[in-house]
Every structure is written in C-alpha cells, then in structure tokens.
Design an enzyme around this catalytic site. Structure first.
Site, mmCIF file in Angstrom:
data_model
loop_
_atom_site.group_PDB
_atom_site.id
_atom_site.type_symbol
_atom_site.label_atom_id
_atom_site.label_comp_id
_atom_site.label_asym_id
_atom_site.label_seq_id
_atom_site.Cartn_x
_atom_site.Cartn_y
_atom_site.Cartn_z
ATOM 1 N N HIS A 155 -6.437 18.837 -61.849
ATOM 2 C CA HIS A 155 -7.756 19.120 -62.419
ATOM 3 C C HIS A 155 -8.169 18.081 -63.463
ATOM 4 C CE1 HIS A 155 -7.173 22.901 -60.426
ATOM 5 N NE2 HIS A 155 -6.207 23.258 -61.229
ATOM 6 N N HIS A 158 -9.091 25.413 -56.850
ATOM 7 C CA HIS A 158 -7.937 25.117 -56.003
ATOM 8 C C HIS A 158 -8.337 25.186 -54.534
ATOM 9 C CE1 HIS A 158 -6.585 27.133 -59.689
ATOM 10 N NE2 HIS A 158 -5.742 26.149 -59.728
#
Lengths: 332, 216
Positions: free
Chosen positions: A56, A219
C-alpha cells in the site's frame, strides 16, 4: 507477471533494503521489519505506530518521520504484521508518554494489534491506546460484516494526529483527536484492473475491459458492484455520491484526498480530481486542502479512491504543521 | 481403553496436524481463494513447520503440557500473521493455561484443554455459531467429545467422535452467509463455499484422534 523483483518471497526484505539506502533519516530494523525515525522524538511525547500488510506504499513506511509516525510495522504483501513486531516497535518508540497504535479495520490487523497491546502492557508496562479506522463507505451494512474497512482516512489521520503528538499533547488527547478524525472521514474506491500479488504470480481477479469494480478494497476485495466502464465524470459521481450521502460535509472546511491505487498515472488522477471538485462544489462542500497522488495503494491496481474529511480550524492548523517523511513533506 | 495422554502424544498431535495441513494445503488455499485472500494453506504450513521446529526435543527437555502448548501458541502468533495466526495462537495459549504443569492429561483434562482453546478463539474473534468460521467446526466437535465421555467412551473414542462432528460442522458452513472476517464483505456471495477456517479446524481435531489412535 513482469515485476521489478528478484524472487517473489524476497520482495519485502529487498524493498526494505532499498528504503534504508534511500533514506538516511530513517532506520530500518530488518529483523523485525520495522521502519523507525533515525532520530527519535523528544522524551515525554506520545509516539505513534502504524502498520499493516505491505503493498500500500507509501502507507505506512513512507509516513514515518517528523510530524507523522514514529514507526511502521511491515507485514508481508497484504498480510498483517505479527504482534512481536508491534511489541518491539512499541517498546522502542515509547518516550514515557505512551504509544498510539493506528490500525486499519481488517480482521487480521485488528487481532494482531490487540494481542500486541496486551503483550506490551504485560511485558514492559508501556501504556498503549488504539484507534481503528473504518471509513470505507463501500461496506454498507456493518452490522452483518467485519465492519467498514480502514482506508484513506488513515493517511489524513496519521498526518493530523502526528502533528498533535509532536506538539506534546498527552495520550488521552491524542486518542480523542484520532477517534474524531476517523469519525469525520469517509472514503470510496474503484478499480479499473486487478492487482498481481508477487507470491501469487497472477491477477487476483478478472475484470473485463468494459467493466469496473466500484467500492473495491485495497487488497482487491470485491466492492459494492461490478458495473460498465464509464467516463471520468460519471466515475467521479459514483465515488462522491456515496460519501456525501453517508455524512453531511456542509457548514465547515473539508480536506480532500484523491489517491491512486498504484497503476494509474498522475494525469488521470488530476483529470478525475477536476470532476470530483466540481461535484463537491455543487454539493456545498468547502474544500480547504487537497492531496492528489499515490498515498494509499494496492500494488499495481489501476483505479483511485476519494477521501473527504470534515475539518475545522484546529484540524487545518495541524494539517499545515511541518511534516518531513518520504511520502509527505512541507513546512520544514 | 486409552486412559491418559502424554506430552509426547501432544507432540504427535501437532506433528499429525502439520502433515495434514501439508497434504490439504492446496485445498485450504482454494477454499480461501473463493471467499478470502488465498493464503490459508500457505499460512498454516508456514506456522506448523515453525511449530515443529520450535518443539523439537521439547519432550525430553521440558516435559509439561503447558510449556509445550505455550510455545506452540507463541510460535503461531509470531510466524503466521493474518487472522489465523492470532486465532490458532490464542487457541494454544489458552489451552496451555488450562493444562498448566501437568505432564499427563486424563480425558477430562483433554476436554478442558480444548474448551479453553475454543473460549480463547471466541474471545479473540467474537464469533458465534453460524457465522461461518472455525467455531462452526470446533464447537460441535467439542460437544461431541463431551457427550462421548459422558456415555462412557475413552479419550480416543471421544476424539474420534469430535473429529466426525467437526467434519459435519465444516460441511454445514457451505450454505451459510459469512458474518465474520474478510469473507463477510462478500455477503450473499459467500454462500456455496466451505469456510477455510472450519476446514482446518476439522483437521486439527482429526489429527488429535489420529495421534491418540497411534499411541494406543
């Protein structure tokens, strides 16, 4: 799969080597996979830790530094870090004033941080408080799920609460502010493509050329629905409407972030922001500060998320306070 | 009649569970791909390999069931990550508290150990019956264990009944809507898939029955 990697199983370890080479102002504990400030903050100030699965970036390691985090615990790609990493980081960064754990609301992250808090309190007596972010409006009925996911507001929270901790506020005040920021922020994301987890070697899901996933998680979890691909103006509406219908942003200043998911060029992010800004103005949202770029990503996924945070003069002042991290820097 | 369970047999249980997650790893990951994030098999293989590395030689050096199970729990917590690390880790940490310094467990102590573990999972994961989680395999398994003891069966018979009931519980997760964990984001789309945590939990109880059978 074409990626700039050596071996899929070494991605995190190798990336952390690069971080420590590129940033002498950071200290990387390669054994525990924790990124620290090289120069710890002053004694008596509250310390901030965050962490989560990798993939991320710049979240969270890119936000370690003066004015934001004291440490970031790095898990494997899309996998929560483990409690021993968090206990180690908590013990190292504590300056006698306690530690705030900033946790995104995912089942694994929440449970691992919860165990870490219990272990740190038992082993070292460090006072730990936790804020769990859950700003993703794509998850509609949180009574029947693990709850809304923590996404974009985490970035804004780390900046604003980091500034408050830097000013020397105590742990209770820092915790209160962090909960207020989370409660006043909402996010919504969308994907044009899937992402490819290095260990998996292939895209997480199939998304046909003529479709997009609205309300996607960071995700690649499915969102609200799969819909026909549309132009940027219509995509902006589909992102902004659920945010504005979830919380009233009128009557005060707001901070707006438009984050890419990792695989979308900046020119498209600015183009999309232009559409978002028009919609916000039409809805009476007074945008006081803006952030456009890759701040909370999902590997190589193409797409974007919008976060709107209801602010006030104090929050804006903390937002403008000096920050010096790999991912955000101003005022210094 | 199998009357008591030694620490060596507990190690055999762990070893048998390790073998089972290796054999079924691909299946567990396939279940997880459908409604989760496709790593359950890999995570448990990594965790149980670490466990067997950590407890090698434990029988001769330490000897207490509590010490063994605590080491298992800590190893899982620090090596697995995700949600299954804290859940399986807490299972063994609580189980360790229940067995304490004992070096041999009678049937009632085995049941107390398993129950403490399940209570730990409930405390950590807040799962209830029918949420489509590990609980839906473990809870009926432990109920069957208790009933078997009440009806006069020995610890091996109870463990076999538990393994059968856990397998039924696992299969019964298929039509459920997931209410906990990452699968819960799918809502209705989680229907029609067996829960991967329930599947691995059923393996855990089957491994106990296998280890007890081998111990005679």
């Amino acid at each position: 799969m074409k990626k700039l990697i050596n071996k899929p199983e070494d991605v995190l370890a190798d990336a952390l080597k690069g971080v420590s080479e590129a940033h002498p102002e950071l200290r990387v504990d390669h054994q525990h996979r924790v990124i620290y400030r090289a120069q710890p903050k002053d004694h008596g100030k509250v310390a901030l830790i965050s962490g989560g699965g990798s993939g991320h970036e710049p979240l969270h390691g890119g936000f370690v530094g003066v004015g934001m985090l004291d440490a970031a615990c790095c898990g494997e790609v899309f996998t929560s870090p483990t409690p021993d990493q968090m206990v180690e980081a908590t013990t190292v960064v504590d300056q006698g004033a306690g530690v705030l754990h900033i946790v995104k609301n995912y089942t694994g992250d929440v449970m691992n941080f919860e165990m870490a808090g219990e272990m740190a309190a038992a082993d070292s007596g460090v006072r730990v408080e936790t804020v769990v972010t859950d700003d993703d409006v794509a998850v509609q009925d949180s009574t029947w799920t693990a709850g809304r996911r923590g996404v974009g507001v985490t970035v804004l929270l780390e900046k604003i609460v980091g500034a408050a901790a830097e000013e020397g506020r105590d742990l209770d005040a820092v915790l209160d502010l962090s909960k207020r920021i989370n409660a006043q922020g909402r996010s919504m994301g969308m994907a044009l493509t899937s992402c490819t987890v290095p260990a998996a070697g292939k895209p997480t899901f199939d998304l046909p050329e003529d479709q997009m996933e609205m309300g996607v998680g960071i995700h690649g979890e499915p969102g609200r629905k799969r819909v026909p691909l549309a132009g940027a103006a219509e995509i902006a509406e589909q992102l902004v409407d659920p945010i504005l219908s979830d919380l009233d942003f009128q009557g005060g200043p707001s901070i707006v972030m438009l984050s890419g998911l990792g695989g979308t060029p900046l020119i498209e992010l600015y183009l999309l922001y232009g559409e978002v800004a028009v919609l916000l103005e039409k809805a009476g949202v007074q945008v006081a500060r803006t952030l456009v770029g890759d701040y909370i990503t999902s590997l190589d996924m193409a797409g974007a998320s919008v976060t709107v945070l209801k602010a006030d003069d104090e929050i804006l002042r903390l937002w403008d306070a000096p920050v010096k991290t790999a991912g955000l820097r101003w005022g210094l | 009649m199998t009357e008591s369970v030694s620490v060596a047999t507990l190690v055999d249980w762990l070893s048998s569970f390790r073998d089972a997650v290796h054999e079924q790893g691909t299946y567990l990951t396939e279940l997880d791909s459908a409604i989760g994030d496709a790593d359950h098999g890999a995570n448990l293989i990594r965790g149980m390999d670490a466990v067997m590395g950590a407890v090698a030689g434990e029988v001769s050096t330490v000897g207490s069931a509590g010490d063994l199970l605590k080491k298992v729990g800590m190893t899982l917590v620090t090596s697995v990550g995700g949600a299954s690390g804290p859940l399986y880790g807490t299972f063994f940490l609580r189980a360790a508290t229940a067995t304490g310094d004992a070096t041999s467990l009678d049937a009632a102590a085995v049941l107390a150990m398993l129950r403490a573990g399940l209570e730990g999972i409930v405390a950590r994961g807040k799962a209830e019956a029918g949420d489509k989680t590990m609980y839906d395999a473990l809870a009926p398994g432990l109920d069957a264990f208790a009933s078997a003891l009440e009806s006069g069966r020995d610890v091996l018979g109870a463990a076999e009944a538990a393994a059968d009931a856990a397998a039924d519980g696992r299969d019964a997760t298929e039509p459920l809507i997931a209410l906990k964990g990452r699968a819960s984001y799918l809502g209705e789309r989680s229907v029609g898939h067996i829960d991967p945590g329930a599947a691995s939990s059923a393996l855990l109880l089957r491994a106990l029955a296998d280890a007890l059978a081998a111990a005679g």
